[in-house]
Design a protein around this motif. Structure first.
Motif, PDB file in Angstrom:
ATOM      1  N   GLU A   1      41.603  52.811  33.109  1.00 44.10           N
ATOM      2  CA  GLU A   1      40.721  51.730  32.695  1.00 44.10           C
ATOM      3  C   GLU A   1      41.380  50.408  33.047  1.00 44.10           C
ATOM      4  O   GLU A   1      42.600  50.336  33.212  1.00 44.10           O
ATOM      5  CB  GLU A   1      40.424  51.799  31.192  1.00 44.10           C
ATOM      6  N   GLY A   2      40.573  49.382  33.196  1.00 42.62           N
ATOM      7  CA  GLY A   2      41.121  48.095  33.595  1.00 42.62           C
ATOM      8  C   GLY A   2      40.115  46.977  33.516  1.00 42.62           C
ATOM      9  O   GLY A   2      38.914  47.199  33.311  1.00 42.62           O
ATOM     10  N   ASN A   3      40.628  45.773  33.672  1.00 43.39           N
ATOM     11  CA  ASN A   3      39.814  44.561  33.629  1.00 43.39           C
ATOM     12  C   ASN A   3      40.397  43.561  34.624  1.00 43.39           C
ATOM     13  O   ASN A   3      41.619  43.447  34.742  1.00 43.39           O
ATOM     14  CB  ASN A   3      39.828  43.983  32.215  1.00 43.39           C
ATOM     15  N   LEU A   4      39.522  42.829  35.326  1.00 38.27           N
ATOM     16  CA  LEU A   4      39.965  41.914  36.375  1.00 38.27           C
ATOM     17  C   LEU A   4      39.079  40.676  36.384  1.00 38.27           C
ATOM     18  O   LEU A   4      37.847  40.787  36.333  1.00 38.27           O
ATOM     19  CB  LEU A   4      39.884  42.608  37.744  1.00 38.27           C
ATOM     20  N   ASN A   5      39.709  39.487  36.436  1.00 38.87           N
ATOM     21  CA  ASN A   5      39.004  38.211  36.504  1.00 38.87           C
ATOM     22  C   ASN A   5      39.665  37.343  37.578  1.00 38.87           C
ATOM     23  O   ASN A   5      40.884  37.141  37.548  1.00 38.87           O
ATOM     24  CB  ASN A   5      39.053  37.480  35.161  1.00 38.87           C
ATOM     25  N   LEU A   6      38.842  36.832  38.512  1.00 41.05           N
ATOM     26  CA  LEU A   6      39.339  36.006  39.613  1.00 41.05           C
ATOM     27  C   LEU A   6      38.498  34.747  39.730  1.00 41.05           C
ATOM     28  O   LEU A   6      37.271  34.794  39.568  1.00 41.05           O
ATOM     29  CB  LEU A   6      39.291  36.774  40.938  1.00 41.05           C
ATOM     30  N   LYS A   7      39.164  33.631  40.038  1.00 42.81           N
ATOM     31  CA  LYS A   7      38.490  32.359  40.290  1.00 42.81           C
ATOM     32  C   LYS A   7      39.173  31.666  41.456  1.00 42.81           C
ATOM     33  O   LYS A   7      40.409  31.670  41.542  1.00 42.81           O
ATOM     34  CB  LYS A   7      38.558  31.446  39.062  1.00 42.81           C
ATOM     35  N   GLY A   8      38.383  31.062  42.331  1.00 42.58           N
ATOM     36  CA  GLY A   8      38.968  30.358  43.469  1.00 42.58           C
ATOM     37  C   GLY A   8      37.931  29.560  44.232  1.00 42.58           C
ATOM     38  O   GLY A   8      36.756  29.504  43.858  1.00 42.58           O
ATOM     39  N   ARG A   9      38.378  28.963  45.320  1.00 43.18           N
ATOM     40  CA  ARG A   9      37.477  28.201  46.192  1.00 43.18           C
ATOM     41  C   ARG A   9      37.927  28.348  47.643  1.00 43.18           C
ATOM     42  O   ARG A   9      39.108  28.528  47.924  1.00 43.18           O
ATOM     43  CB  ARG A   9      37.437  26.726  45.779  1.00 43.18           C
ATOM     44  N   ILE A  10      36.961  28.250  48.535  1.00 47.20           N
ATOM     45  CA  ILE A  10      37.204  28.431  49.972  1.00 47.20           C
ATOM     46  C   ILE A  10      36.722  27.177  50.698  1.00 47.20           C
ATOM     47  O   ILE A  10      35.581  26.731  50.494  1.00 47.20           O
ATOM     48  CB  ILE A  10      36.463  29.673  50.515  1.00 47.20           C
ATOM     49  N   TYR A  11      37.575  26.645  51.566  1.00 51.39           N
ATOM     50  CA  TYR A  11      37.220  25.496  52.421  1.00 51.39           C
ATOM     51  C   TYR A  11      37.048  26.000  53.858  1.00 51.39           C
ATOM     52  O   TYR A  11      37.965  26.632  54.425  1.00 51.39           O
ATOM     53  CB  TYR A  11      38.320  24.440  52.388  1.00 51.39           C
ATOM     54  N   LEU A  12      35.899  25.745  54.454  1.00 43.08           N
ATOM     55  CA  LEU A  12      35.638  26.185  55.826  1.00 43.08           C
ATOM     56  C   LEU A  12      36.256  25.249  56.871  1.00 43.08           C
ATOM     57  O   LEU A  12      36.584  25.687  57.976  1.00 43.08           O
ATOM     58  CB  LEU A  12      34.133  26.280  56.074  1.00 43.08           C
TER      59      LEU A  12
END
Length: 378
Positions: free
Chosen positions: A341-352
């Motif tokens: 079992e597990g839990n995952l949270n990701l936040k970010g931003r991408i510049y082209l």
């Protein structure tokens, strides 16, 4: 002339405005960041799982989520208004429908008055003479039906007994005759079959002997003819050696071609323009990884296998990558129970922009074109 110049100035201003808008949109696309959020969870005990993803760019937002027992739910919003898929409109209940369902007070009062005005019915009503006559007829009809049914049942029993007696006598006579006929037929058929079998066996033996003798003679003649035509001089004892030589030569040709390709590849990487393109490609890839890398991340994993040795082995292999995930991921091994079992949270931003501009410069350069043409020749 003055009017013509004014028109040209107006057209020029409009074109400049359009070009400015296009450049602004390009700058926004290249340098406005794409914000993304990802969340996922899995529980082994209940078997529940779920995942949420959202991507936001300026005033546009795309969301999607999925959970166990539910379909994929997604939505596209612009300025906070959901555009796709469109929400179903809620139908408001009109005043007319409400009025139809409600009964007016006047009708209720009228019904009460009518009910009070009706006289109370007697508890026991007296039967009319017509009704008495109908009851008598019904009783007579029932008696007649019962008698008719009894008479029919008696007739059926008598007929069935007579029919059984006739059938039994007929069956006995027919069976005796059939047995006599069968016994006589069997004797005649067995005698004839024995005679036929004896004659057939004799004929088959003679035919088989004749066929074998003819086949042996034909095989001898064909073998003699082949030996006479070909002769022993045409048999080549060195045929297997020639096959081995052919196999060795084919292997040598393949090895030669492979060595040529290896030499071409070495020359390809030794060229200065190929080295420049490789360096630029590495830089672009590093920038891409940096931009895609999440800025905030956290998670935990709880796992356990049937064998404790296997859980320890996986933990040892995961510890090799601890510098990458050690700051944001917690790993909890379980040496007693089999679970995951597990839990995952990701936040970010991408510049082209930092990726697209160097990529375009590399693709449009001379070095990239030369490397491409040389790679196609290999």
């Amino acid at each position: 002339m003055a009017i013509f110049l004014m028109i040209l100035k107006i057209i020029g201003i409009i074109l400049l405005c359009i070009l400015g808008l296009i450049l602004l949109i390009l700058l926004l696309v290249l340098f406005a960041p794409f914000h993304y959020k990802m969340a996922a969870e899995y529980v082994d005990e209940s078997g529940d799982y779920g995942a949420d993803v959202s991507v936001r760019w300026l005033f546009i937002k795309l969301m999607a989520d999925i959970a166990k027992g539910q379909k994929l739910d997604y939505a596209l919003k612009i300025f906070g208004i959901q555009i796709y898929p469109k929400k179903p409109k809620k139908r408001k209940e009109t005043d007319k429908k409400q009025r139809e369902n409600v009964i007016p007070e006047e009708s209720q009062s009228d019904e009460i008055i009518i009910a009070e005005a009706l006289p109370e019915a007697d508890e026991k009503e007296k039967p009319l003479p017509e009704e008495k006559g109908i009851e008598v007829k019904d009783a007579d009809n029932e008696v007649l039906k019962e008698k008719a049914n009894e008479f029919k049942d008696a007739e059926k029993e008598e007929l069935s007994e007579k029919a059984l007696d006739v059938k039994n006598t007929d069956k006995k006579v027919i069976s005796d005759k059939a047995l006599d006929v069968k016994n006589t037929d069997k004797k005649v058929i067995s005698d004839k079959a024995l005679e036929v079998k004896d004659t057939e066996k004799k004929v088959l033996k003679k035919n088989a002997f004749d066929i074998k003798s003819t086949k042996l003679r034909e095989n001898k003649t064909t073998a003699d003819e082949v030996v006479k035509k070909k002769g022993f001089s045409e048999i080549d004892p060195g045929a297997p050696v020639d096959k081995l030589d052919e196999i060795i030569n084919s292997i040598a040709d393949k090895m030669h071609k492979a060595s040529k390709k290896v030499s071409h590849i070495e020359q390809f990487f030794d060229k200065p323009y190929t080295q420049k393109t490789i360096k630029r490609g590495k830089k672009i890839l590093a920038r891409l990884l940096k931009s895609v890398k999440p800025k905030k991340s956290r998670g935990w994993v709880h796992y356990g296998l049937s064998n404790p040795a296997d859980t320890g082995m996986i933990l040892g292999k995961m510890s090799m990558f601890f510098p990458i995930y050690g700051k944001w991921l917690q790993v909890q091994p379980d040496f007693e129970y089999q679970t995951i079992e597990g839990n995952l949270n990701l936040k970010g931003r991408i510049y082209l922009g930092p990726i697209a501009i160097p990529g375009l410069i590399m693709v449009l350069g001379k070095d990239f074109k030369k490397t491409k043409s040389l790679a196609e020749k290999i």
